[in-house]
Structures are given as structure tokens and as C-alpha cells.
Write an enzyme that holds these catalytic residues in place. Structure first.
Site, short mmCIF file in Angstrom:
data_model
loop_
_atom_site.label_atom_id
_atom_site.label_comp_id
_atom_site.label_asym_id
_atom_site.label_seq_id
_atom_site.Cartn_x
_atom_site.Cartn_y
_atom_site.Cartn_z
N ARG A 168 0.82 -1.17 0.16
CA ARG A 168 -0.03 -0.13 -0.09
C ARG A 168 0.93 1.51 0.06
O ARG A 168 1.19 1.95 1.05
CB ARG A 168 -0.89 -0.05 1.34
CG ARG A 168 -2.05 -1.35 0.97
CD ARG A 168 -3.23 -1.11 1.87
NE ARG A 168 -4.46 -1.31 1.01
CZ ARG A 168 -5.57 -1.23 1.54
NH1 ARG A 168 -5.97 -0.92 2.72
NH2 ARG A 168 -6.57 -1.28 0.49
N GLN B 265 -0.77 2.17 -6.25
CA GLN B 265 -2.29 2.55 -6.05
C GLN B 265 -3.28 2.00 -7.13
O GLN B 265 -4.26 1.39 -6.82
CB GLN B 265 -2.49 3.91 -5.73
CG GLN B 265 -2.24 4.53 -4.45
CD GLN B 265 -2.38 6.06 -4.42
OE1 GLN B 265 -2.68 6.64 -5.43
NE2 GLN B 265 -2.53 6.38 -2.96
N ASP C 7 -3.81 -1.86 -6.96
CA ASP C 7 -4.43 -2.08 -5.64
C ASP C 7 -5.75 -2.77 -5.41
O ASP C 7 -6.90 -2.12 -5.48
CB ASP C 7 -4.56 -0.74 -4.59
CG ASP C 7 -4.85 -1.12 -3.14
OD1 ASP C 7 -5.15 -2.19 -2.78
OD2 ASP C 7 -4.65 -0.40 -2.34
N SER D 287 -8.49 -2.23 -2.45
CA SER D 287 -9.28 -0.75 -2.61
C SER D 287 -10.22 -1.00 -3.74
O SER D 287 -11.30 -0.45 -3.35
CB SER D 287 -8.12 0.28 -2.81
OG SER D 287 -7.26 0.44 -1.86
N TYR E 214 -3.94 0.54 7.38
CA TYR E 214 -4.84 -0.46 8.17
C TYR E 214 -4.93 -0.15 9.76
O TYR E 214 -3.75 0.32 10.04
CB TYR E 214 -4.40 -2.05 8.10
CG TYR E 214 -4.42 -2.77 6.70
CD1 TYR E 214 -5.68 -3.05 6.05
CD2 TYR E 214 -3.19 -2.90 5.74
CE1 TYR E 214 -5.77 -3.90 5.03
CE2 TYR E 214 -3.55 -3.57 4.55
CZ TYR E 214 -4.66 -3.94 4.18
OH TYR E 214 -4.81 -4.63 2.91
#
Length: 370
Positions: free
Chosen positions: A120, A125, A128, A131, A226
Site C-alpha cells: 500500500r 495504487q 491495489d 481498494s 490498516y
């Protein structure tokens, strides 16, 4: 490279590579094989894949000829024999949970990339998957809640009188939680949100939600966004504060997960007893034990007059767009792994290193080695 797309086992409805990605890979000189009917549950026919440049094959042929195999769900145990040393396998394997499976796959000699282990970091991104799929889950969780709630979400002013808006509490303000907040607000609900990370307060408020803050939370920036385990003293304060919001809510959506651990129970049976009759809880952590006491994964149950929807696989309920999003994440990872139609297994790259779980007969994923 020869890339092979496998059909997902039921009840998964997504497909790992979209025809748009197939066009890109074939144009770059790669060969694409796809199992017959692999895209059908995502409303993508074999003809669409053929037009994009893929060759439709039987499952055994894909396993035999593909150098890089794609299936979102873990390969079934009886098919491990079809994996040979040097092949690449890309899917969602939850390595911190399925430790024995990782050892088994390492012995086959396959190189496994688990898309849920993408680091992360800013550069990753676009890859990911967590997500992307959390966006789907957060959105669909609110729609499920609205469909099962015996009252309206928005405030309505009618000839029969004024109906107050529904009160929604979202527990966990990660990607799924933020999408749930935004969707509930669009439907006209009054929204509150709780998270152990004070840093997300601004994001919650920017979406129109009220942030329920419990002082004293520990936040670890190295945890990749997280939540982390909290002290017993904090958990007690958290439970007391949450109970006040839970008992007055019409809908509670829970999304709280700690990587590699059982999901924390945040909605207890005692809290359910105090909730309004007809209230709805949507537990997105049900597959990891659940945030709500009494929730059952992939089932809708009623406890003390409260409807509890346990579902950790909501992306499969929107397979067309979820497949497109997942496929784009994979496509962006392969930009690192494939250079000019040649394999570029550069373990100096933190994304490749952080996503690779097994290689050359051994587990190489550092969190497992620790």
C-alpha cells in the site's frame, strides 16, 4: 508470454482479465488463452474475447500451455498437479491466512503473485485490488441495507406527514467504509462513522458524515493504512462509545479488518438486543469471523429482531464492473512484470517483491517468513 485465463469456481462471478486488457496484451505480442465460458458470469461472451484476440480453449489446455495463469480464486487442490515449476500464478490467495496452502504451492515450484498483497504505497495504487473491490463492497452494502430496511433512507415530506431520515453508522473508514458513507449520504441518510485512526476524520467529514471519535487510539503509519490492534483499555472505551451510536442506528455497516487476524467483534449480542426492531447490520468482515456477533458468512440471519447480512464477497454481485476494475489492477502489475514481451522478475522492485509469495520452490513473502 502465453497468458491463460481460467473460469472461476462458483459462486465467484468475476473474471480475472477483461477483453480490454486482452487487446492490450495481444497488441504487445503476448498470446492469450481463455477457458471456454470464463467470462460468461460477468456478461462477457467467448465471442467478445475472440474478437479481442484471445483463443478459447478447454481448461486442461490452458493449464498445459499457459506460462502465466490467472484465476482470482485459489486453484483447487486437485489441480495443483497441473502447475509445474516455472509457471506463474496470479490471483487472490490471502497468504497470511492460508499458510499451509502457501507451503503446498511453493513445493510445486510455481511463482505465485497474490493481488491482495500489493504494497500500500503511492506507486502501487493503480494495482491495489483490495481498494478496488472495497469500493464495490461499500457501495453494494448500502444498497443491501436499504433493500432490507423496513423504512426509507431519505427524509420525505408527504401528504401523509414527514418521514425522518434513516440513521446509518459505518464502522471502519477505509475504502469500503468511505464508499458506504458516500452512498448512504446520496440516498439521504444521516451518517456517522467510527474508525480507530483519527487521521480519517477529515475524509469522513468531507463526505458529509459525523466522525465518532474515541480518544487514545494507537495508529501505526507502517501498517499500510490498516487499523492495528488496540489496548484493552481503549477497547473498553470504544465499546461504550460505539454502543451509544449502534443502539440509535437503523443501519450498521461493519468493515473492520486487521490483516492476518480474526476480525474484531464490535457489535455484541447485548448491543443487538438494544437496537431497534427491524434494524439492519451488514457485516463485510463475515468471512474473517465477523464484526457482528451472530453473523454468518453468505447468509442473512435475524437476531433479536435485527437483520444481519454477512457477506464478504459483494464484488461478485457486480461482476461486470468489478471484473473491469480487477483486470485493470492486474494489467498495471503486468506492466512491471512484462517488458517488451519478456519477463522482468526484478525483486529489487518493492512492488514485485511485496506481491510475490512463492518462487523457485520456496516461500519468499517476508511477512510469512517472519
Amino acid at each position: 508470454m502465453i497468458l491463460g485465463i481460467l473460469k472461476e469456481p462458483s459462486p465467484e462471478t468475476r473474471v480475472s482479465l477483461h477483453p480490454e486488457a486482452v487487446k492490450v496484451f495481444t497488441a504487445a505480442g503476448n498470446k492469450i488463452l481463455i477457458e471456454k465460458g470464463a467470462g460468461s458470469t460477468a456478461f462477457l461472451s467467448d465471442e467478445v474475447y475472440s474478437e479481442a484476440g484471445a483463443e478459447v480453449k478447454e481448461r486442461t489446455e490452458v493449464f498445459k500451455d499457459a506460462e502465466m495463469v490467472f484465476q482470482i480464486s485459489p486453484i483447487a487442490a486437485e489441480e495443483h498437479q497441473l502447475l509445474s515449476k516455472g509457471k506463474f500464478l496470479i490471483g487472490v490467495y490471502q497468504p497470511l491466512v492460508a499458510r499451509e496452502l502457501m507451503q503446498t504451492l511453493a513445493k510445486t515450484g510455481v511463482t505465485l503473485f497474490s493481488m491482495d498483497s500489493i504494497p500500500r504505497i503511492t506507486r502501487a495504487q493503480s494495482m491495489d485490488v483490495l481498494s478496488s473491490m472495497s469500493t464495490v463492497s461499500g457501495y453494494k452494502a448500502v444498497l443491501l441495507a436499504a433493500a432490507n430496511l423496513p423504512r426509507f433512507f431519505p427524509m420525505l415530506m408527504t401528504a401523509a406527514g414527514t418521514i425522518a431520515p434513516a440513521k446509518v453508522l459505518v464502522i471502519g473508514a477505509g475504502v469500503a467504509g468511505l464508499q458506504a458513507i458516500a452512498t448512504a449520504k446520496r440516498l439521504g441518510a444521516v451518517v456517522e462513522a467510527f474508525d480507530t485512526r483519527p487521521s480519517v476524520k477529515e475524509q469522513v467529514e468531507s463526505l458529509g458524515g459525523k466522525f465518532v471519535e474515541v480518544p487514545g487510539a494507537v495508529e501505526d503509519k507502517s501498517a499500510g493504512g490498516y487499523a492495528v490492534e488496540q489496548s484493552e483499555e481503549y477497547k473498553q472505551k470504544q465499546s461504550e462509545m460505539l454502543e451509544k451510536s449502534i443502539v440509535k442506528s437503523d443501519v450498521v455497516i461493519t468493515t473492520a479488518l486487521i490483516p492476518g487476524r480474526k476480525a474484531p467483534v464490535l457489535v455484541t449480542h447485548a448491543m443487538l438486543e438494544k437496537m431497534k426492531s427491524g434494524a439492519v447490520v451488514v457485516d463485510l468482515a463475515a468471512a474473517n469471523g465477523g464484526n457482528c456477533e451472530g453473523s454468518v458468512n453468505n447468509e442473512i440471519v435475524s437476531v433479536e429482531g435485527v437483520t444481519i447480512i454477512g457477506n464478504s464477497s459483494l464484488p461478485a454481485s457486480m461482476p461486470e464492473d468489478a471484473s473491469k476494475m480487477y483486470s485493470k489492477n492486474v494489467q498495471n502489475l503486468l506492466k512491471l512484470l512484462l517488458k517488451d514481451d519478456k519477463l522482468n522478475l526484478n525483486f529489487e522492485d518493492e512492488i514485485i517483491k511485496g506481491t510475490c509469495i512463492t518462487h523457485d520452490g520456496a516461500i519468499v513473502y517476508e511477512p510469512l517468513l517472519k
